[in-house]
Design a protein around this motif. Structure first.
Motif, PDB file in Angstrom:
ATOM      1  N   PRO A 390      94.632  69.586  48.125  1.00  0.00           N
ATOM      2  CA  PRO A 390      94.300  70.536  49.196  1.00  0.00           C
ATOM      3  C   PRO A 390      92.934  71.175  48.991  1.00  0.00           C
ATOM      4  CG  PRO A 390      95.972  71.449  47.734  1.00  0.00           C
ATOM      5  CD  PRO A 390      95.797  70.013  47.344  1.00  0.00           C
ATOM      6  N   LEU A 391      92.216  71.371  50.108  1.00  0.00           N
ATOM      7  CA  LEU A 391      90.839  71.861  50.011  1.00  0.00           C
ATOM      8  C   LEU A 391      90.565  73.089  50.875  1.00  0.00           C
ATOM      9  CD1 LEU A 391      89.136  68.348  50.083  1.00  0.00           C
ATOM     10  CD2 LEU A 391      89.213  69.890  48.121  1.00  0.00           C
ATOM     11  N   ILE A 392      91.079  73.133  52.097  1.00  0.00           N
ATOM     12  CA  ILE A 392      90.741  74.240  53.003  1.00  0.00           C
ATOM     13  C   ILE A 392      91.950  74.651  53.848  1.00  0.00           C
ATOM     14  CG2 ILE A 392      88.284  73.680  53.209  1.00  0.00           C
ATOM     15  CD1 ILE A 392      88.944  72.289  55.874  1.00  0.00           C
ATOM     16  N   MET A 393      91.843  75.825  54.433  1.00  0.00           N
ATOM     17  CA  MET A 393      92.754  76.346  55.458  1.00  0.00           C
ATOM     18  C   MET A 393      94.220  76.272  55.033  1.00  0.00           C
ATOM     19  SD  MET A 393      90.742  75.156  58.928  1.00  0.00           S
ATOM     20  CE  MET A 393      90.827  73.409  58.609  1.00  0.00           C
ATOM     21  N   ASP A 394      95.044  75.603  55.856  1.00  0.00           N
ATOM     22  CA  ASP A 394      96.490  75.585  55.641  1.00  0.00           C
ATOM     23  C   ASP A 394      96.933  74.613  54.561  1.00  0.00           C
ATOM     24  OD1 ASP A 394      95.618  73.480  57.382  1.00  0.00           O
ATOM     25  OD2 ASP A 394      97.714  73.055  57.844  1.00  0.00           O
ATOM     26  N   GLN A 395      96.018  73.844  54.025  1.00  0.00           N
ATOM     27  CA  GLN A 395      96.404  72.698  53.196  1.00  0.00           C
ATOM     28  C   GLN A 395      97.160  73.078  51.932  1.00  0.00           C
ATOM     29  OE1 GLN A 395      92.622  70.698  52.795  1.00  0.00           O
ATOM     30  NE2 GLN A 395      92.523  70.220  54.986  1.00  0.00           N
ATOM     31  N   SER A 396      96.795  74.180  51.285  1.00  0.00           N
ATOM     32  CA  SER A 396      97.501  74.605  50.076  1.00  0.00           C
ATOM     33  C   SER A 396      98.931  75.032  50.380  1.00  0.00           C
ATOM     34  CB  SER A 396      96.747  75.751  49.390  1.00  0.00           C
ATOM     35  OG  SER A 396      95.551  75.277  48.793  1.00  0.00           O
ATOM     36  N   LEU A 397      99.148  75.640  51.543  1.00  0.00           N
ATOM     37  CA  LEU A 397     100.500  76.040  51.930  1.00  0.00           C
ATOM     38  C   LEU A 397     101.363  74.808  52.176  1.00  0.00           C
ATOM     39  CD1 LEU A 397      99.792  79.047  54.353  1.00  0.00           C
ATOM     40  CD2 LEU A 397     100.194  79.076  51.879  1.00  0.00           C
ATOM     41  N   ASN A 398     100.805  73.834  52.876  1.00  0.00           N
ATOM     42  CA  ASN A 398     101.531  72.568  53.073  1.00  0.00           C
ATOM     43  C   ASN A 398     101.857  71.911  51.736  1.00  0.00           C
ATOM     44  OD1 ASN A 398     101.256  72.776  55.890  1.00  0.00           O
ATOM     45  ND2 ASN A 398      99.323  71.672  55.880  1.00  0.00           N
ATOM     46  N   ALA A 399     100.875  71.922  50.847  1.00  0.00           N
ATOM     47  CA  ALA A 399     101.031  71.262  49.548  1.00  0.00           C
ATOM     48  C   ALA A 399     102.157  71.894  48.743  1.00  0.00           C
ATOM     49  CB  ALA A 399      99.718  71.326  48.771  1.00  0.00           C
ATOM     50  N   SER A 400     102.223  73.226  48.738  1.00  0.00           N
ATOM     51  CA  SER A 400     103.249  73.903  47.935  1.00  0.00           C
ATOM     52  C   SER A 400     104.654  73.546  48.409  1.00  0.00           C
ATOM     53  CB  SER A 400     103.033  75.418  47.943  1.00  0.00           C
ATOM     54  OG  SER A 400     102.990  75.931  49.265  1.00  0.00           O
ATOM     55  N   LEU A 401     104.846  73.393  49.714  1.00  0.00           N
ATOM     56  CA  LEU A 401     106.159  73.020  50.233  1.00  0.00           C
ATOM     57  C   LEU A 401     106.488  71.563  49.905  1.00  0.00           C
ATOM     58  CD1 LEU A 401     108.653  73.922  51.788  1.00  0.00           C
ATOM     59  CD2 LEU A 401     107.524  73.220  53.908  1.00  0.00           C
ATOM     60  N   LEU A 402     105.497  70.686  50.008  1.00  0.00           N
ATOM     61  CA  LEU A 402     105.715  69.275  49.678  1.00  0.00           C
ATOM     62  C   LEU A 402     106.130  69.103  48.222  1.00  0.00           C
ATOM     63  CD1 LEU A 402     102.646  67.644  51.488  1.00  0.00           C
ATOM     64  CD2 LEU A 402     105.051  67.272  52.077  1.00  0.00           C
ATOM     65  N   VAL A 403     105.441  69.796  47.328  1.00  0.00           N
ATOM     66  CA  VAL A 403     105.760  69.691  45.901  1.00  0.00           C
ATOM     67  C   VAL A 403     107.134  70.282  45.626  1.00  0.00           C
ATOM     68  CG1 VAL A 403     105.093  70.451  43.586  1.00  0.00           C
ATOM     69  CG2 VAL A 403     103.344  69.650  45.183  1.00  0.00           C
ATOM     70  N   GLU A 404     107.425  71.423  46.248  1.00  0.00           N
ATOM     71  CA  GLU A 404     108.734  72.064  46.078  1.00  0.00           C
ATOM     72  C   GLU A 404     109.865  71.104  46.433  1.00  0.00           C
ATOM     73  OE1 GLU A 404     111.238  75.070  48.817  1.00  0.00           O
ATOM     74  OE2 GLU A 404     109.319  75.900  48.140  1.00  0.00           O
ATOM     75  N   ARG A 405     109.661  70.298  47.454  1.00  0.00           N
ATOM     76  CA  ARG A 405     110.702  69.395  47.935  1.00  0.00           C
ATOM     77  C   ARG A 405     110.634  68.000  47.306  1.00  0.00           C
ATOM     78  NH1 ARG A 405     111.255  71.196  54.299  1.00  0.00           N
ATOM     79  NH2 ARG A 405     112.025  73.285  53.817  1.00  0.00           N
ATOM     80  N   GLY A 406     109.782  67.859  46.305  1.00  0.00           N
ATOM     81  CA  GLY A 406     109.702  66.585  45.605  1.00  0.00           C
ATOM     82  C   GLY A 406     109.140  65.459  46.440  1.00  0.00           C
ATOM     83  N   LEU A 407     108.255  65.816  47.381  1.00  0.00           N
ATOM     84  CA  LEU A 407     107.719  64.832  48.318  1.00  0.00           C
ATOM     85  C   LEU A 407     106.295  64.406  47.996  1.00  0.00           C
ATOM     86  CD1 LEU A 407     109.062  66.184  51.731  1.00  0.00           C
ATOM     87  CD2 LEU A 407     109.474  63.914  50.789  1.00  0.00           C
ATOM     88  N   ALA A 408     105.689  65.007  46.994  1.00  0.00           N
ATOM     89  CA  ALA A 408     104.276  64.702  46.727  1.00  0.00           C
ATOM     90  C   ALA A 408     103.939  64.957  45.267  1.00  0.00           C
ATOM     91  CB  ALA A 408     103.376  65.550  47.625  1.00  0.00           C
ATOM     92  N   VAL A 409     102.883  64.293  44.819  1.00  0.00           N
ATOM     93  CA  VAL A 409     102.273  64.565  43.519  1.00  0.00           C
ATOM     94  C   VAL A 409     100.945  65.255  43.791  1.00  0.00           C
ATOM     95  CG1 VAL A 409     101.319  63.575  41.410  1.00  0.00           C
ATOM     96  CG2 VAL A 409     103.355  62.548  42.467  1.00  0.00           C
TER      97      VAL A 409
END
Length: 472
Positions: A390-409
């Protein structure tokens, strides 16, 4: 019924107004197509140059979608011919918003001469409230961001007056008090000060971004969200309580994959044909697709670390890259010798790319990207593994949810937010081939049942169309 059309006298007329960013215009255009498929007449508003750069509406819907060109007013400090956020530096974004706000009068003039049943708009044109009130037109705020992102920022009164809650960067780096269920959605500490200053602080346009959102939220009749209950039902339920008005999930608007491969014309088309032949030769699910969109302005150092990370991973890759503003030419954008060292293992594609056709190819198995919501939708509709930076705007918020749900590295970073090639390579290998990443690969494939289910997404559009017709 989806796909049917009625006599034009019975058709609803909806005016669509996105902000001047392709990450906004594209989903608004997808929504326009979906509404037209349901027999609704759509007027899509943008500037001449942007409409030239956007995909044309499907031919069979051309009688229902009008692409309306409103010239962008001249603003001192905004370079001539610049009509989208991708064309300006971060420092010049305020000038673009000033020009956008000057659109109020031309937009009002258009509304006067072709009064619609509804206005569906972005959060940036806060002045829609005045126009909608004057002409007694109901309007809907359409969010191209996820429900979890909007939930994080809270009710309109906290957006209009940050002193009610958003008083420090620390507040932004932890889950807010109104999210009462377990949630890791928050900004990393290194990013929080910039969000506080950028979103809640003053800017050159004279209107804080948070105030734009608050004004749009307060005045609209409903909020439409590009989302679905199957992915973030708790956040959608929370939004109705926070906004105190209908919140309508309209589905994920997954882009359609063209039936015929689009490779462009001339020499560029031949180059893409060669690239697809290379993809055909790779093993299924073995290739990483890398792309960071048009809004992320990568520095020379960041781009070099990404390049070396792809190289050091040892994985086959295809990287779509837009020439950065700091680069003299395409070759100057990449580290010295990078293309020569990786030509057998990977492909770097400068400029335009047939992204949906690439993602749909059987050899693609994962994606390295910024975790923007639109890109998440595009990637998970094919069940690819996510590697996020994640780099800008909403991206870090999206990333935190993806990682929480085991959907991303997620790529590991230093305390100051910087990242190194070794961590990019490690994240790629974990996501694509290492045994410890198998659960992430399985979860991503499972998400295809939601993100790639076109019947499910159509059900959401049908529900939204019903709301529009009932509300008329």
């Amino acid at each position: 019924m989806a796909g049917s059309t009625k006599d034009s006298k019975e058709n609803l007329h909806v005016v669509i107004l996105p902000y001047l960013a392709f990450g906004h215009m594209i989903p608004f255009l997808h929504l326009s197509t979906s509404l037209a498929n349901s027999g609704i007449r759509v007027s899509f508003i943008s500037s001449p140059k942007n409409i030239q750069r956007l995909p044309s509406p499907p031919h069979h819907l051309s009688h229902l979608i009008q692409m309306v060109q409103l010239p962008l007013p001249h603003v001192d400090g905004l370079p001539l011919g610049v009509e989208a956020s991708t064309d300006v530096t971060t420092m010049d974004q305020s000038h673009l918003k000033i020009a956008y706000d000057l659109w109020k009068q031309p937009f009002k003039h258009f509304i006067e001469h072709d009064t619609p049943d509804w206005i569906i708009h972005d959060s940036t044109p806060y002045w829609i409230a005045d126009i909608a009130s004057e002409f007694n037109i109901p309007h809907i705020l359409f969010s191209v961001y996820s429900a979890s992102v909007y939930s994080f920022f809270g009710p309109p009164e906290y957006l209009a007056d940050p002193t009610k809650y958003w008083t420090s960067p620390e507040r932004l780096s932890s889950s807010p008090e109104w999210i009462t269920f377990p949630s890791s959605v928050a900004f990393p500490s290194y990013e929080a000060p910039y969000v506080l200053a950028g979103f809640f602080g003053t800017n050159g346009s004279g209107v804080r971004d948070s105030v734009r959102v608050a004004t749009s939220l307060r005045s609209c009749k409903a909020v439409a969200i590009r989302s679905c209950k199957e992915y973030e039902g708790q956040y959608l339920d929370l939004l109705e309580k926070l906004f105190r008005k209908p919140v309508i999930p309209i589905g994920l608007l997954p882009p359609a994959v063209p039936e015929k491969r689009e490779c462009g014309g001339g020499a560029g088309g031949e180059e893409w044909e060669a690239t697809f032949r290379w993809l055909d030769e790779q093993k299924p699910k073995s290739v990483v697709f890398a792309g960071f969109g048009s809004e992320c302005k990568l520095s020379k150092e960041q781009l070099a670390e990404i390049a070396h990370g792809l190289e050091h991973s040892g994985l086959p890759f295809i990287w779509t890259l837009r020439k950065p503003m700091w680069a003299v030419d395409d070759n100057d954008a990449l580290p010295l010798g990078f293309k020569a060292r990786t030509e057998s293992k990977g492909k770097v594609c400068m400029g335009w790319a047939p992204q949906m056709e690439i993602l749909a190819h059987q050899s693609i198995g994962g994606s390295l990207f910024h975790s923007g919501w639109g890109s998440i939708v595009e990637t998970l509709q094919f069940g690819h593994t996510l590697v996020i930076l994640p780099l800008i705007m909403d991206q870090s918020l999206n990333a935190s949810l993806l990682v929480e749900r085991g959907l991303a590295v997620e790529v590991e970073r230093a305390k100051d937010g910087s990242f190194e090639r070794e961590n990019i390579a490690r994240a790629l290998r974990k996501a694509m081939v290492d045994e410890e990443g198998e659960s992430v690969r399985v979860r991503a494939r499972e998400m295809r049942k939601i993100f790639g289910d076109l019947n499910l997404q159509q059900d959401y559009i049908d529900g939204f169309v019903h709301y529009l017709k009932k509300g008329r």
